[in-house]
Design an enzyme around this catalytic site. Structure first.
Site, PDB file in Angstrom:
ATOM      1  N   HIS A 187      -6.996  -5.816   2.254  1.00 52.25           N
ATOM      2  CA  HIS A 187      -5.863  -5.235   2.972  1.00 52.25           C
ATOM      3  C   HIS A 187      -5.292  -6.309   3.890  1.00 52.25           C
ATOM      4  O   HIS A 187      -6.041  -6.951   4.636  1.00 52.25           O
ATOM      5  CB  HIS A 187      -6.300  -4.077   3.873  1.00 52.25           C
ATOM      6  CG  HIS A 187      -6.847  -2.880   3.167  1.00 52.25           C
ATOM      7  ND1 HIS A 187      -6.114  -1.733   2.975  1.00 52.25           N
ATOM      8  CD2 HIS A 187      -8.071  -2.646   2.625  1.00 52.25           C
ATOM      9  CE1 HIS A 187      -6.870  -0.826   2.357  1.00 52.25           C
ATOM     10  NE2 HIS A 187      -8.055  -1.352   2.129  1.00 52.25           N
ATOM     11  N   HIS A 227     -10.237  -5.314  -3.169  1.00 54.14           N
ATOM     12  CA  HIS A 227      -8.909  -5.568  -2.604  1.00 54.14           C
ATOM     13  C   HIS A 227      -9.033  -6.007  -1.156  1.00 54.14           C
ATOM     14  O   HIS A 227      -9.887  -5.522  -0.426  1.00 54.14           O
ATOM     15  CB  HIS A 227      -7.998  -4.340  -2.702  1.00 54.14           C
ATOM     16  CG  HIS A 227      -8.626  -3.054  -2.266  1.00 54.14           C
ATOM     17  ND1 HIS A 227      -9.530  -2.365  -3.043  1.00 54.14           N
ATOM     18  CD2 HIS A 227      -8.507  -2.342  -1.126  1.00 54.14           C
ATOM     19  CE1 HIS A 227      -9.927  -1.278  -2.406  1.00 54.14           C
ATOM     20  NE2 HIS A 227      -9.330  -1.241  -1.230  1.00 54.14           N
ATOM     21  N   ASN A 240     -12.805  -3.116   2.727  1.00 49.68           N
ATOM     22  CA  ASN A 240     -13.710  -1.971   2.816  1.00 49.68           C
ATOM     23  C   ASN A 240     -14.651  -2.012   1.609  1.00 49.68           C
ATOM     24  O   ASN A 240     -14.211  -2.261   0.483  1.00 49.68           O
ATOM     25  CB  ASN A 240     -12.912  -0.668   2.819  1.00 49.68           C
ATOM     26  CG  ASN A 240     -12.041  -0.534   4.059  1.00 49.68           C
ATOM     27  OD1 ASN A 240     -12.434  -0.956   5.140  1.00 49.68           O
ATOM     28  ND2 ASN A 240     -10.857   0.041   3.905  1.00 49.68           N
ATOM     29  N   ASP A 290       0.845  -1.195   0.000  1.00 50.00           N
ATOM     30  CA  ASP A 290       0.000   0.000   0.000  1.00 50.00           C
ATOM     31  C   ASP A 290       0.884   1.251   0.000  1.00 50.00           C
ATOM     32  O   ASP A 290       1.904   1.308   0.688  1.00 50.00           O
ATOM     33  CB  ASP A 290      -0.903  -0.009   1.241  1.00 50.00           C
ATOM     34  CG  ASP A 290      -2.063   0.957   1.111  1.00 50.00           C
ATOM     35  OD1 ASP A 290      -3.218   0.509   1.009  1.00 50.00           O
ATOM     36  OD2 ASP A 290      -1.825   2.199   1.119  1.00 50.00           O
ATOM     37  N   ILE A 291       0.472   2.249  -0.777  1.00 50.31           N
ATOM     38  CA  ILE A 291       1.280   3.468  -0.916  1.00 50.31           C
ATOM     39  C   ILE A 291       1.243   4.317   0.353  1.00 50.31           C
ATOM     40  O   ILE A 291       2.123   5.156   0.573  1.00 50.31           O
ATOM     41  CB  ILE A 291       0.789   4.271  -2.143  1.00 50.31           C
ATOM     42  CG1 ILE A 291       1.886   5.175  -2.684  1.00 50.31           C
ATOM     43  CG2 ILE A 291      -0.476   5.059  -1.839  1.00 50.31           C
ATOM     44  CD1 ILE A 291       1.586   5.739  -4.065  1.00 50.31           C
ATOM     45  N   GLY A 338     -15.788   2.786   3.805  1.00 42.50           N
ATOM     46  CA  GLY A 338     -14.502   3.476   3.670  1.00 42.50           C
ATOM     47  C   GLY A 338     -13.731   3.089   2.424  1.00 42.50           C
ATOM     48  O   GLY A 338     -12.513   3.313   2.352  1.00 42.50           O
ATOM     49  N   GLN A 339     -14.415   2.533   1.420  1.00 48.96           N
ATOM     50  CA  GLN A 339     -13.713   2.140   0.186  1.00 48.96           C
ATOM     51  C   GLN A 339     -13.385   3.380  -0.635  1.00 48.96           C
ATOM     52  O   GLN A 339     -14.257   4.215  -0.891  1.00 48.96           O
ATOM     53  CB  GLN A 339     -14.597   1.185  -0.639  1.00 48.96           C
ATOM     54  CG  GLN A 339     -13.887   0.658  -1.884  1.00 48.96           C
ATOM     55  CD  GLN A 339     -14.734  -0.374  -2.643  1.00 48.96           C
ATOM     56  OE1 GLN A 339     -15.880  -0.655  -2.291  1.00 48.96           O
ATOM     57  NE2 GLN A 339     -14.155  -0.946  -3.687  1.00 48.96           N
ATOM     58  N   SER A 340     -12.109   3.499  -1.045  1.00 41.05           N
ATOM     59  CA  SER A 340     -11.708   4.664  -1.840  1.00 41.05           C
ATOM     60  C   SER A 340     -11.251   4.286  -3.247  1.00 41.05           C
ATOM     61  O   SER A 340     -11.178   5.150  -4.122  1.00 41.05           O
ATOM     62  CB  SER A 340     -10.588   5.438  -1.125  1.00 41.05           C
ATOM     63  OG  SER A 340      -9.445   4.628  -0.978  1.00 41.05           O
TER      64      SER A 340
HETATM   65  P1  AMP Z   1      -9.704   1.407   0.343  1.00 42.85           P
HETATM   66  O1  AMP Z   1      -9.749   2.753   1.018  1.00 42.85           O
HETATM   67  O2  AMP Z   1     -10.135   0.256   1.191  1.00 42.85           O
HETATM   68  O3  AMP Z   1     -10.429   1.451  -1.001  1.00 42.85           O
HETATM   69  O4  AMP Z   1      -8.181   1.114   0.051  1.00 42.85           O
HETATM   70  C1  AMP Z   1      -7.487   1.684  -1.013  1.00 42.85           C
HETATM   71  C2  AMP Z   1      -6.036   1.650  -0.643  1.00 42.85           C
HETATM   72  O5  AMP Z   1      -5.286   1.863  -1.822  1.00 42.85           O
HETATM   73  C3  AMP Z   1      -5.611   2.732   0.354  1.00 42.85           C
HETATM   74  O6  AMP Z   1      -5.071   2.111   1.513  1.00 42.85           O
HETATM   75  C4  AMP Z   1      -4.573   3.532  -0.414  1.00 42.85           C
HETATM   76  O7  AMP Z   1      -3.498   3.980   0.399  1.00 42.85           O
HETATM   77  C5  AMP Z   1      -4.121   2.544  -1.472  1.00 42.85           C
HETATM   78  N1  AMP Z   1      -3.592   3.128  -2.689  1.00 42.85           N
HETATM   79  C6  AMP Z   1      -4.088   4.175  -3.398  1.00 42.85           C
HETATM   80  N2  AMP Z   1      -3.334   4.406  -4.481  1.00 42.85           N
HETATM   81  C7  AMP Z   1      -2.334   3.487  -4.466  1.00 42.85           C
HETATM   82  C8  AMP Z   1      -1.219   3.205  -5.310  1.00 42.85           C
HETATM   83  N3  AMP Z   1      -0.969   3.921  -6.429  1.00 42.85           N
HETATM   84  N4  AMP Z   1      -0.391   2.190  -4.979  1.00 42.85           N
HETATM   85  C9  AMP Z   1      -0.616   1.469  -3.859  1.00 42.85           C
HETATM   86  N5  AMP Z   1      -1.650   1.666  -3.026  1.00 42.85           N
HETATM   87  C10 AMP Z   1      -2.496   2.661  -3.315  1.00 42.85           C
END
Ligand code: AMP
Ligand code: ZN
Length: 113
Positions: free
Chosen positions: A101, A99, A86, A30-31, A92-94
Site C-alpha cells: 500500500h 501488495h 499487511n 485502491d478501490i 489485516g491482509q484481506s
Molecule cells: P489488504 O487488506 O492489505 O489485503 O489490502 C487489500 C486492499 O485491496 C484493500 O485496501 C482493498 O480496498 C483493495 N481492493 C479490494 N478489491 C479491489 C479492487 N477490485 N480494486 C482495487 N483495490 C481493491
C-alpha cells in the site's frame, strides 16, 4: 489456475485504475482509499503474502519498492508517505496476493490500528 483478484487485475481480466505497469510489477488505485492517495503495488507473479517471498524474489521485491518510490514522487507526496504490507489475519491482509500500500496526502498516525 488460482482464482485471485489481483492476478486478474494484473492480467487485465478485472478492471482497475492502473497507473504503472512493467513486465513484472503493476500499480493501481485502491478501490476503497484510506488516504487522499492510496495505491497498491503488486507483482504480476502470484505471491500469496510476504510470508511466501523467497530469496529468488529479492530483485522483484526491489523493483516493487523502486516502483513505489517513483509513484510516490509522481503523485507529489513531497511531505512523505507510508508503505504498508499487511500480512496474514492479524496483519489485516484481506487479499491473498502480495501488495504494497502507498498511503499519502495526510498526516499518518502511530501506532497504526
Ligand atoms: P489488504 O487488506 O492489505 O489485503 O489490502 C487489500 C486492499 O485491496 C484493500 O485496501 C482493498 O480496498 C483493495 N481492493 C479490494 N478489491 C479491489 C479492487 N477490485 N480494486 C482495487 N483495490 C481493491
Ligand atoms: Zn494472485
Amino acid at each position: 489456475m488460482i482464482d485471485c483478484l489481483f492476478c486478474k487485475i494484473a492480467g487485465g481480466q478485472r478492471p482497475a485504475k492502473i497507473i504503472y505497469r512493467s513486465s513484472d510489477v503493476v500499480a493501481f488505485h485502491d478501490i476503497s482509499p484510506q488516504a487522499p492517495t492510496h495505491i497498491l503495488v503488486i507483482p504480476v507473479k502470484h505471491i500469496a503474502s510476504a510470508r511466501e517471498v523467497q530469496s529468488g524474489d529479492a530483485d522483484l521485491i526491489g523493483r516493487m519498492i523502486t516502483a513505489a518510490v517513483q509513484i510516490a514522487k509522481e503523485q507529489n507526496l513531497d511531505r512523505g508517505y507510508r508503505f504498508v504490507i499487511n500480512t496474514g489475519s492479524d496483519g489485516g491482509q484481506s487479499v491473498d496476493h502480495l501488495h504494497i500500500h502507498i498511503l499519502g496526502g495526510r498526516q499518518m498516525r502511530w501506532p497504526p490500528g
